[in-house]
Design a protein around this motif. Structure first.
Motif, PDB file in Angstrom:
ATOM      1  N   LEU A 269       0.820  -1.207   0.000  1.00  0.00           N
ATOM      2  CA  LEU A 269       0.000   0.000   0.000  1.00  0.00           C
ATOM      3  C   LEU A 269       0.855   1.259   0.000  1.00  0.00           C
ATOM      4  O   LEU A 269       0.599   2.202  -0.773  1.00  0.00           O
ATOM      5  CB  LEU A 269      -0.912  -0.002   1.221  1.00  0.00           C
ATOM      6  N   LEU A 270       1.879   1.314   0.843  1.00  0.00           N
ATOM      7  CA  LEU A 270       2.662   2.535   0.969  1.00  0.00           C
ATOM      8  C   LEU A 270       3.426   2.860  -0.308  1.00  0.00           C
ATOM      9  O   LEU A 270       3.594   4.035  -0.646  1.00  0.00           O
ATOM     10  CB  LEU A 270       3.629   2.429   2.146  1.00  0.00           C
ATOM     11  N   VAL A 271       3.890   1.840  -1.001  1.00  0.00           N
ATOM     12  CA  VAL A 271       4.577   2.094  -2.275  1.00  0.00           C
ATOM     13  C   VAL A 271       3.599   2.673  -3.292  1.00  0.00           C
ATOM     14  O   VAL A 271       3.861   3.705  -3.930  1.00  0.00           O
ATOM     15  CB  VAL A 271       5.224   0.803  -2.813  1.00  0.00           C
ATOM     16  N   ARG A 272       2.464   1.998  -3.469  1.00  0.00           N
ATOM     17  CA  ARG A 272       1.468   2.476  -4.441  1.00  0.00           C
ATOM     18  C   ARG A 272       0.918   3.853  -4.040  1.00  0.00           C
ATOM     19  O   ARG A 272       0.718   4.726  -4.892  1.00  0.00           O
ATOM     20  CB  ARG A 272       0.309   1.482  -4.549  1.00  0.00           C
ATOM     21  N   LEU A 273       0.669   4.030  -2.746  1.00  0.00           N
ATOM     22  CA  LEU A 273       0.104   5.296  -2.282  1.00  0.00           C
ATOM     23  C   LEU A 273       1.093   6.441  -2.467  1.00  0.00           C
ATOM     24  O   LEU A 273       0.715   7.533  -2.927  1.00  0.00           O
ATOM     25  CB  LEU A 273      -0.298   5.176  -0.818  1.00  0.00           C
ATOM     26  N   GLY A 274       2.349   6.214  -2.103  1.00  0.00           N
ATOM     27  CA  GLY A 274       3.351   7.269  -2.280  1.00  0.00           C
ATOM     28  C   GLY A 274       3.459   7.702  -3.729  1.00  0.00           C
ATOM     29  O   GLY A 274       3.540   8.908  -4.024  1.00  0.00           O
ATOM     30  N   ASP A 275       3.450   6.727  -4.631  1.00  0.00           N
ATOM     31  CA  ASP A 275       3.513   7.055  -6.066  1.00  0.00           C
ATOM     32  C   ASP A 275       2.292   7.876  -6.489  1.00  0.00           C
ATOM     33  O   ASP A 275       2.412   8.852  -7.247  1.00  0.00           O
ATOM     34  CB  ASP A 275       3.592   5.772  -6.893  1.00  0.00           C
ATOM     35  N   ALA A 276       1.115   7.474  -6.008  1.00  0.00           N
ATOM     36  CA  ALA A 276      -0.115   8.185  -6.389  1.00  0.00           C
ATOM     37  C   ALA A 276      -0.147   9.599  -5.825  1.00  0.00           C
ATOM     38  O   ALA A 276      -0.603  10.537  -6.489  1.00  0.00           O
ATOM     39  CB  ALA A 276      -1.334   7.389  -5.926  1.00  0.00           C
ATOM     40  N   LEU A 277       0.349   9.770  -4.605  1.00  0.00           N
ATOM     41  CA  LEU A 277       0.324  11.090  -3.980  1.00  0.00           C
ATOM     42  C   LEU A 277       1.194  12.098  -4.722  1.00  0.00           C
ATOM     43  O   LEU A 277       0.843  13.279  -4.833  1.00  0.00           O
ATOM     44  CB  LEU A 277       0.778  10.989  -2.521  1.00  0.00           C
ATOM     45  N   VAL A 278       2.343  11.658  -5.223  1.00  0.00           N
ATOM     46  CA  VAL A 278       3.249  12.601  -5.896  1.00  0.00           C
ATOM     47  C   VAL A 278       2.992  12.697  -7.395  1.00  0.00           C
ATOM     48  O   VAL A 278       3.639  13.505  -8.078  1.00  0.00           O
ATOM     49  CB  VAL A 278       4.732  12.218  -5.654  1.00  0.00           C
ATOM     50  N   SER A 279       2.067  11.898  -7.908  1.00  0.00           N
ATOM     51  CA  SER A 279       1.816  11.926  -9.352  1.00  0.00           C
ATOM     52  C   SER A 279       1.192  13.242  -9.800  1.00  0.00           C
ATOM     53  O   SER A 279       1.293  13.620 -10.973  1.00  0.00           O
ATOM     54  CB  SER A 279       0.893  10.765  -9.738  1.00  0.00           C
ATOM     55  N   GLY A 280       0.519  13.939  -8.862  1.00  0.00           N
ATOM     56  CA  GLY A 280      -0.133  15.197  -9.211  1.00  0.00           C
ATOM     57  C   GLY A 280      -1.543  15.019  -9.706  1.00  0.00           C
ATOM     58  O   GLY A 280      -2.292  15.997  -9.820  1.00  0.00           O
ATOM     59  N   ASP A 281      -1.953  13.790  -9.990  1.00  0.00           N
ATOM     60  CA  ASP A 281      -3.296  13.561 -10.526  1.00  0.00           C
ATOM     61  C   ASP A 281      -4.350  13.603  -9.428  1.00  0.00           C
ATOM     62  O   ASP A 281      -5.365  14.296  -9.541  1.00  0.00           O
ATOM     63  CB  ASP A 281      -3.348  12.215 -11.245  1.00  0.00           C
ATOM     64  N   ALA A 282      -4.111  12.836  -8.364  1.00  0.00           N
ATOM     65  CA  ALA A 282      -5.116  12.731  -7.308  1.00  0.00           C
ATOM     66  C   ALA A 282      -4.966  13.813  -6.247  1.00  0.00           C
ATOM     67  O   ALA A 282      -5.950  14.238  -5.647  1.00  0.00           O
ATOM     68  CB  ALA A 282      -5.031  11.346  -6.657  1.00  0.00           C
ATOM     69  N   SER A 283      -3.727  14.237  -5.988  1.00  0.00           N
ATOM     70  CA  SER A 283      -3.480  15.211  -4.912  1.00  0.00           C
ATOM     71  C   SER A 283      -2.402  16.184  -5.364  1.00  0.00           C
ATOM     72  O   SER A 283      -1.226  15.993  -5.049  1.00  0.00           O
ATOM     73  CB  SER A 283      -3.054  14.479  -3.637  1.00  0.00           C
ATOM     74  N   ILE A 459     -13.008   9.115   7.343  1.00  0.00           N
ATOM     75  CA  ILE A 459     -13.062   7.718   6.901  1.00  0.00           C
ATOM     76  C   ILE A 459     -12.445   7.635   5.509  1.00  0.00           C
ATOM     77  O   ILE A 459     -12.916   8.286   4.572  1.00  0.00           O
ATOM     78  CB  ILE A 459     -14.508   7.203   6.881  1.00  0.00           C
ATOM     79  N   VAL A 460     -11.394   6.843   5.385  1.00  0.00           N
ATOM     80  CA  VAL A 460     -10.694   6.701   4.107  1.00  0.00           C
ATOM     81  C   VAL A 460     -10.488   5.221   3.816  1.00  0.00           C
ATOM     82  O   VAL A 460      -9.679   4.559   4.483  1.00  0.00           O
ATOM     83  CB  VAL A 460      -9.332   7.418   4.120  1.00  0.00           C
ATOM     84  N   PRO A 461     -11.178   4.666   2.827  1.00  0.00           N
ATOM     85  CA  PRO A 461     -10.916   3.274   2.442  1.00  0.00           C
ATOM     86  C   PRO A 461      -9.530   3.142   1.813  1.00  0.00           C
ATOM     87  O   PRO A 461      -9.032   4.073   1.170  1.00  0.00           O
ATOM     88  CB  PRO A 461     -12.006   2.977   1.411  1.00  0.00           C
ATOM     89  N   GLU A 462      -8.916   1.991   1.996  1.00  0.00           N
ATOM     90  CA  GLU A 462      -7.661   1.724   1.293  1.00  0.00           C
ATOM     91  C   GLU A 462      -7.957   1.445  -0.168  1.00  0.00           C
ATOM     92  O   GLU A 462      -9.104   1.206  -0.560  1.00  0.00           O
ATOM     93  CB  GLU A 462      -6.933   0.547   1.942  1.00  0.00           C
ATOM     94  N   GLY A 463      -6.927   1.495  -0.978  1.00  0.00           N
ATOM     95  CA  GLY A 463      -7.127   1.307  -2.407  1.00  0.00           C
ATOM     96  C   GLY A 463      -6.010   0.512  -3.044  1.00  0.00           C
ATOM     97  O   GLY A 463      -4.936   0.334  -2.468  1.00  0.00           O
ATOM     98  N   ILE A 464      -6.253   0.033  -4.253  1.00  0.00           N
ATOM     99  CA  ILE A 464      -5.263  -0.747  -4.994  1.00  0.00           C
ATOM    100  C   ILE A 464      -5.019  -0.113  -6.355  1.00  0.00           C
ATOM    101  O   ILE A 464      -5.804   0.713  -6.831  1.00  0.00           O
ATOM    102  CB  ILE A 464      -5.710  -2.210  -5.172  1.00  0.00           C
ATOM    103  N   ASP A 465      -3.925  -0.520  -6.969  1.00  0.00           N
ATOM    104  CA  ASP A 465      -3.575  -0.041  -8.303  1.00  0.00           C
ATOM    105  C   ASP A 465      -4.197  -0.982  -9.329  1.00  0.00           C
ATOM    106  O   ASP A 465      -3.701  -2.086  -9.565  1.00  0.00           O
ATOM    107  CB  ASP A 465      -2.050  -0.012  -8.453  1.00  0.00           C
ATOM    108  N   LEU A 466      -5.295  -0.553  -9.929  1.00  0.00           N
ATOM    109  CA  LEU A 466      -6.009  -1.408 -10.879  1.00  0.00           C
ATOM    110  C   LEU A 466      -5.193  -1.705 -12.126  1.00  0.00           C
ATOM    111  O   LEU A 466      -5.409  -2.725 -12.790  1.00  0.00           O
ATOM    112  CB  LEU A 466      -7.331  -0.749 -11.275  1.00  0.00           C
ATOM    113  N   ARG A 467      -4.237  -0.834 -12.444  1.00  0.00           N
ATOM    114  CA  ARG A 467      -3.437  -1.074 -13.645  1.00  0.00           C
ATOM    115  C   ARG A 467      -2.638  -2.362 -13.520  1.00  0.00           C
ATOM    116  O   ARG A 467      -2.483  -3.101 -14.500  1.00  0.00           O
ATOM    117  CB  ARG A 467      -2.507   0.107 -13.895  1.00  0.00           C
ATOM    118  N   VAL A 468      -2.124  -2.634 -12.329  1.00  0.00           N
ATOM    119  CA  VAL A 468      -1.366  -3.866 -12.106  1.00  0.00           C
ATOM    120  C   VAL A 468      -2.272  -5.081 -12.302  1.00  0.00           C
ATOM    121  O   VAL A 468      -1.894  -6.060 -12.955  1.00  0.00           O
ATOM    122  CB  VAL A 468      -0.756  -3.865 -10.687  1.00  0.00           C
ATOM    123  N   VAL A 469      -3.472  -5.021 -11.735  1.00  0.00           N
ATOM    124  CA  VAL A 469      -4.416  -6.128 -11.850  1.00  0.00           C
ATOM    125  C   VAL A 469      -4.836  -6.331 -13.302  1.00  0.00           C
ATOM    126  O   VAL A 469      -4.872  -7.459 -13.811  1.00  0.00           O
ATOM    127  CB  VAL A 469      -5.641  -5.872 -10.963  1.00  0.00           C
TER     128      VAL A 469
END
Length: 718
Positions: A269-283, A459-469
């Motif tokens: 989770l932390l690897v995927r989340l860190g990447d998503a946070l700095v991508s600029g798209d979501a946050s 309340i924040v649900p965890e999430g996954i990287d759908l691209r990998v799946v």
């Protein structure tokens, strides 16, 4: 209420969690009514066969400002019940120094383990007021101790005490060739915290230039600590820097150790989340994420340089724990090394806007101390852990009032429960996982009323990287259509080759995760081999370090071997390949959905046998793949698994319930005429549980904390 009435309520409480909560009322009554009667009532309770009553009484003594109460607590340091020694050492740390207890606390430090950490923590607190007395006690203890591990702990404790005497002993030990390298490591690391002494810098510089490679690296790390400067917080504008921590994993961008030891879903989770946070798209407001986890001394030195040189992107900070790697449940003695490592990384970052902590373990304990000292705002993801485990074990009858103390020595339930409360109450903001009865569970299990200040909770649900799946499913479908298998699918072919040909028409029952009793891998094997499922599916368990298992992994492996001897496992359809990188796992789970011609049938089932599952990253990934799932009927999974439609919710801690759920799941998956249910499972994940959605929600939380904290900007020195 009165001391006796309050004690009776602890004794009469119907559930263990309730008794633990009522212990706070007992402590309050003891503080309100100190005196001989209270002392007599509590002293009698200490001898009770009810472990909960004895522990509650110990903590109640801690609230009595009286020399007699202190004497009782000091006497407990020599008690024959280990859990009472630990709780007494814990309670003493919040009182004024009591010199008769110093020797008992030092003996516990010498012995090590969780109790040693607790005793060291109390000595550190006392040393603020009586440094000379604590130092003299430690120096005397060192004269009679030769074992390197014990000397390491004593020297490390001495390094927490200010004064010329401790400094001189650290300097002597650091350069003494007669000392074991482990002991010299503790002394060198301690010197890194002693600024303003020219002798320290000279000795460390000489050691850093020496030919003794391992000690030279520790000395270079200590020099970094000596030179550490300010951490700037409360920036009013500009990109945010967010630090996040999971100490008990070897976290890297490739997730190469996923499933080994404690490298579970949080690491992924932390690897995927860190990447998503700095991508600029979501946050878009977040410029840098620093993910901290354990690592080598050389890795720590490199990561300090990398983090100091980069003000953007997803960076990884390494925290060397200086002693051999152990499981998270056994890592409490590494508190001091963890705290120094966390401080080092945050100093290197320069600007840190907030620190996000998860779970009540030694990393969060150490990090909360650092955040307080450096005045860094904290976000804490709060969950009823260990509360939910205690509740499940209580319900199953495996945890009782008479064996709670023994379990507490091993699992540290009481300390962890109080740590959750402390972290949550001190955090600037708490993040919660969805649960079917969230408000009730937080209030009754954890003691937190999230409605009292709703602006402090999100309340924040965890999430996954759908691209990998999706990539994994596409590869599996292409292979099914005739394309050559990828390297990962080829490896799965090789695994399934060990299964008798007569079983290769069967689907796969799959589970992914750490081999730990809480994750229930052995329970899954027991349920599978004890039912018709063993004739209807092969079982693939992905996870665990099989070549060098931790104590927790060994416990699960031994239990599995007792159910099915190692030599018979593949022949009976049980496959345990050990941990694999996350991308490999995704491809194997996809193959369980699509099938591999000649190796396994399509429409397998994913089973989660966890005693408790706060949310369930692996479950979400399985659902996104299209697998029908078996999941716990509490915690996060109960909010997204539609019972009877996308999976089966059950009491995973109950053997017959788990057996029935697995049988029903295999039958349901086999009877599906179309892929509509699989599409529905994926849609649930895509709509609410992606890593991008999680990053966007957390980004809003992080920005809100900055707005609250921006009123004052100043550098804080440690």
């Amino acid at each position: 209420m009165g001391i006796q009435t309050s004690l009776d309520e602890v004794r009469d409480a119907g559930r263990i969690i309730e008794a633990m909560r009522l212990a706070d009322d007992l402590a309050f009554e003891a503080s309100r009514e100190p005196g001989l009667r209270t002392l007599r009532v509590l002293t009698s309770a200490l001898h009770s066969d009810d472990d909960l009553v004895a522990i509650a009484a110990t903590h109640a003594f801690g609230q009595i400002v009286d020399d007699d109460a202190t004497d009782v607590l000091s006497g407990l340091l020599s008690h024959d019940r280990g859990f009472l020694r630990e709780h007494a050492a814990w309670v003493l740390g919040s009182r004024m120094p009591h010199f008769q207890a110093v020797g008992g606390l030092i003996r516990m430090v010498n012995a090590g383990g969780f109790g040693g950490m607790i005793a060291q923590r109390s000595l550190e607190q006392w040393a603020l007021l009586a440094p000379d007395h604590i130092a003299i006690g430690l120096e005397g203890a060192l004269l009679g101790v030769e074992q390197p591990d014990a000397r390491y702990r004593l020297i490390e404790t001495l390094g927490l005490i200010r004064g010329s005497g401790p400094s001189q002993l650290l300097l002597t030990s650091a350069v003494d060739p007669g000392e074991d390298d482990l002991v010299r490591t503790a002394a060198i690391a301690g010197l890194g915290q002693r600024r303003g002494d020219s002798r320290v810098a000279e000795v460390l510089d000489d050691l850093a230039r020496s030919s003794h490679d391992s000690l030279a690296e520790v000395a270079r790390l200590a020099l970094i600590d000596l030179a550490g400067g300010a951490v700037n917080t409360r920036t009013a504008s500009g990109p945010l820097t967010v630090a996040q921590l999971f100490l008990h994993a070897d976290v890297d961008a490739e997730l190469s150790a996923a499933g080994s030891g404690d490298n579970g879903g949080v690491a992924t989770l932390l690897v995927r989340l860190g990447d998503a946070l700095v991508s600029g798209d979501a946050s878009p407001g977040i410029g840098r994420v620093i993910t901290m986890s354990r690592g080598s001394v050389s890795g720590a030195i490199d990561s300090v340089a990398d983090i100091a040189a980069h003000s953007s992107g997803h960076r990884y900070g390494r925290i060397p724990l200086l002693t051999p790697t152990v499981s998270s449940s056994s890592a409490w003695p590494q508190r001091v090394a963890a705290r120094r490592g966390i401080r080092r990384i945050l100093r290197a970052a320069g600007d840190v806007d907030l620190l996000h902590l998860r779970m009540a373990e030694v990393g969060s304990l150490a990090a909360s101390d650092v955040a307080r000292d450096l005045d860094i705002p904290v976000v804490f993801t709060v969950a009823p852990d260990p509360h939910a485990v205690i509740q499940s074990m209580d319900s199953a009858g495996t945890l009782t009032r008479t064996n709670f103390g023994t379990a507490d020595e091993r699992e540290h339930f009481w300390f962890r429960a109080r740590l959750v409360q402390r972290l949550a109450s001190n955090a600037n903001h708490t993040v919660l996982f969805p649960r079917p009865e969230l408000r009730h569970d937080m209030r009754m299990l954890v003691g937190i009323d999230i409605d009292s200040h709703p602006e402090r909770h999100t309340i924040v649900p965890e999430g996954i990287d759908l691209r990998v799946v999706d990539r994994a499913v596409q590869e599996a479908e292409a292979h099914l259509a005739g394309a050559a298998p990828s390297a990962e699918l080829e490896e799965l072919h090789g695994l399934l080759d060990a299964v008798p040909e007569s079983r290769r028409h069967l689907p796969l029952l799959v589970s992914v995760g750490r081999f730990h009793r809480v994750k229930g891998m052995a329970a899954i094997v027991r349920a599978w081999q004890g039912s018709s499922a063993a004739q209807r599916a092969n079982l693939l368990l992905i996870g665990g370090n099989l070549t060098s298992p931790s104590a927790d992994e060994r416990e699960q492996l031994d239990e599995i071997d007792s159910l099915i001897p190692r030599s018979e496992q593949a022949g009976r359809g049980l496959l345990m390949p050990g941990h694999r990188p996350n991308d490999t796992v995704a491809r194997w789970v996809a193959a369980a959905r699509t099938g591999l011609p000649g190796w396994n049938a399509a429409d397998g089932v994913y089973v989660c046998g966890s005693v408790k599952e706060e949310f369930g990253i692996a479950l979400l990934e399985a659902m996104a793949t299209g697998l029908f799932v078996v999941a716990p009927d509490g915690g996060g999974p109960a909010t997204y698994v539609e019972d009877g439609v996308t999976g089966i919710l059950t009491r995973t801690w109950h053997e017959s319930a788990l057996i029935d759920a697995i049988d029903r799941a295999l039958a349901t998956a086999a009877e599906e005429p179309t892929g509509r249910r699989a599409d529905r499972s994926r849609a649930v994940v895509e709509e609410s549980f992606t890593i991008e959605a999680m990053a966007a929600s957390l980004g809003t939380v992080y920005e809100g904390i900055r707005r609250e904290s921006a009123g004052a900007e100043w550098p804080v020195l440690s």
